[in-house]
Design a protein around this motif. Structure first.
Motif, mmCIF file in Angstrom:
data_model
loop_
_atom_site.group_PDB
_atom_site.id
_atom_site.type_symbol
_atom_site.label_atom_id
_atom_site.label_comp_id
_atom_site.label_asym_id
_atom_site.label_seq_id
_atom_site.Cartn_x
_atom_site.Cartn_y
_atom_site.Cartn_z
ATOM 1 N N ASN A 220 13.788 13.972 24.700
ATOM 2 C CA ASN A 220 15.199 14.154 25.036
ATOM 3 C C ASN A 220 16.097 13.667 23.899
ATOM 4 O O ASN A 220 17.118 14.288 23.582
ATOM 5 N N GLU A 221 15.724 12.549 23.264
ATOM 6 C CA GLU A 221 16.498 12.040 22.117
ATOM 7 C C GLU A 221 16.446 13.026 20.951
ATOM 8 O O GLU A 221 17.456 13.262 20.275
ATOM 9 N N GLN A 224 18.796 15.874 21.542
ATOM 10 C CA GLN A 224 20.190 15.526 21.283
ATOM 11 C C GLN A 224 20.487 15.547 19.783
ATOM 12 O O GLN A 224 21.536 16.049 19.355
ATOM 13 N N ARG A 227 20.606 19.185 18.685
ATOM 14 C CA ARG A 227 21.850 19.840 19.080
ATOM 15 C C ARG A 227 22.992 19.461 18.137
ATOM 16 O O ARG A 227 23.832 20.302 17.789
ATOM 17 N N LYS A 228 23.007 18.210 17.707
ATOM 18 C CA LYS A 228 24.068 17.765 16.798
ATOM 19 C C LYS A 228 23.928 18.445 15.437
ATOM 20 O O LYS A 228 24.921 18.859 14.828
#
Length: 469
Positions: A220-221, A224, A227-228
């Motif tokens: 999950n990290e 993220q 996505r950034k």
């Protein structure tokens, strides 16, 4: 009048606009009236076909470029006005609807799929599609309606809207089941209509993968961070240009990064796959940019690689179901068994603890949401009757035998009730039906490899080999 002048007398119209009005010519006798009218109708029909097939707006007939193009193709053709075109499309819809209703009268049973969604402007819509078998034994599909939904999305309101559509098309007593997502209001609306509810398999896969990803903290990290990074290259012209420059220097294709969409798990797969493929140009571009966006490490890229391997069978299954043009209910049990097998196989190859954890969550979700498929009577009978699968598609031999008993009882009941009716002649079907299953996946990391191996093994016993449980 203006429409006539534009299409038939453009020179006169241009002169009038310039202030030079020429003498009005004497009208010539039209000796080709009937043929001209026939040509007009023919082109009007072609225009309606284009608007319907390509989802063009009615205002296309008012676009200057389109008008000039049509005039160049056939100066004698008079384009209809926007309102006239709308009337023509409505007439075409009514004719098609009457024909489809006649076809539905011949169908003994139908099934429905229904979905609710919101537009960008947050307007609610309900779509209902009907599926049935024609007298020629072909699968047919028709959209009953896509309606703006003004009421609150309660089960009662959904039930009323669906009941109206069913009555409008004359199929109220013919509906055997309804396929929807797992939303409680959708399930309850089917129950209120006294219809068998079948959960959408593709939606179940979406929920399984999304939950498994959310339950794995490290992945999950990484999502993220990914996505950034993707957001930077999709929102900054400088960053995008730098990425294209690095891709050119490294001899890579100039591919854009893909952003994840919250409602579709396969967008997560596409984002991570593209980012992994372009990891070197992306890393080089980030190092040349004055940005606080942190690049992914080699360890994180290893996690992404193993995660993609675990998720690939789900991607293949989702793609196969989305492209399916035939009855897909018979595929669900074999697909579930194949996903089980591939997931177990790939999980054993995971070297990282986080990807092994992801594999465990995927297995748990798959069993929780799809483990009861073989006990679902409609799905079991559909699999048994499909010549590609029969009882080989089952993982539990007892469930296959139970489905066989149910089929036998139903056949005996039909034979007793139709003893005076002559047996219909058998229609020839595809002789190599198993190729339908294998043709789309032979060049990929085949989801059906195990099943194909079981089919191609010479049988020495009457009891077929079953899929792994």
């Amino acid at each position: 009048m203006m429409r006539h002048l534009r299409s038939t007398h453009p020179a006169i119209l241009q002169c009038a606009e310039d202030g030079n009005i020429p003498p009005v010519p004497r009208p010539a006798t039209d000796t080709a009236g009937p043929s001209k009218q026939g040509r007009q109708r023919e082109l009007d029909e072609a225009l309606v076909d284009m608007v319907v097939k390509d989802l063009q707006p009615f205002t296309i007939v008012e676009d200057e470029g389109f008008m000039a193009f049509v005039n160049k193709l056939d100066p004698s053709y008079v384009l209809p006005s926007r309102k006239a075109l709308k009337t023509m499309v409505t007439e075409r819809y009514n004719i098609s609807k009457e024909k489809t209703m006649e076809d539905l009268k011949k169908a003994d049973f139908v099934s429905l799929t229904a979905d609710m969604w919101s537009s960008i402007n947050m307007d609610g819509y309900l779509g209902v599609t009907c599926h049935y078998i024609t007298p020629e034994a072909k699968l047919a599909t028709v959209v009953l309606g896509v309606r703006r939904f003004y009421q609150t999305h309660t089960a009662q309101h959904l039930m009323e809207a669906k009941a109206l559509l069913m009555a409008e098309w004359g199929i109220t007593t013919k509906v055997q089941c309804m396929v929807t997502d797992n939303a409680s209001n959708m399930i309850l609306s089917a129950q209120l209509l006294n219809l068998r509810h079948v959960p959408c398999f593709a939606h179940n896969l979406n929920l399984i993968v999304k939950k498994a990803l959310d339950q794995t903290p490290l992945i999950n990290e990484i999502r993220q961070k990914a996505r950034k990074i993707v957001g930077l290259f999709r929102s900054s012209c400088k960053a995008k240009d730098k990425l294209v420059e690095m891709q050119g220097l490294m001899g890579r294709p100039a591919l854009k990064l893909m952003q994840e969409v919250d409602t579709r798990w396969n967008s997560t797969y596409d984002m991570l796959q593209r980012l992994y493929e372009q990891r070197e140009p992306v890393g080089a571009a980030l190092s040349n940019l004055n940005s606080d966006t942190a690049p992914l490490t080699s360890f994180e890229y290893n996690i992404i690689q193993e995660s993609l391997s675990l998720l690939q069978p789900f991607k293949l299954a989702t793609t196969e179901l989305s492209e399916e043009q035939r009855v897909s209910a018979s595929k669900l049990i074999p697909l579930y068994r194949m996903l089980q097998h591939k997931l177990s196989q790939k999980k054993g190859q995971s070297a990282q603890e986080s990807t092994a954890q992801l594999g465990t969550h995927l297995q748990e979700g798959l069993h929780s949401r799809c483990g009861g498929y073989e006990s679902f009577r409609a799905l079991a009978l559909a699999t048994l009757l499909d010549p590609r699968f029969k009882n080989v598609g089952f993982g539990n031999p007892a469930k296959a035998q139970e489905a066989e008993k149910q089929i036998t009882l139903e056949c005996a009941s039909l034979m007793r009730s139709n003893t005076a009716t002559p047996e219909p002649q058998s229609t020839s079907g595809p002789s190599s039906s198993s190729s339908t299953t294998t043709s789309t996946t032979e060049t990929q990391d085949s989801l059906w490899k195990l099943f194909d191996s079981r089919i191609h093994v010479p049988r020495r016993y009457t009891v077929p080999q079953q899929m792994p449980q």
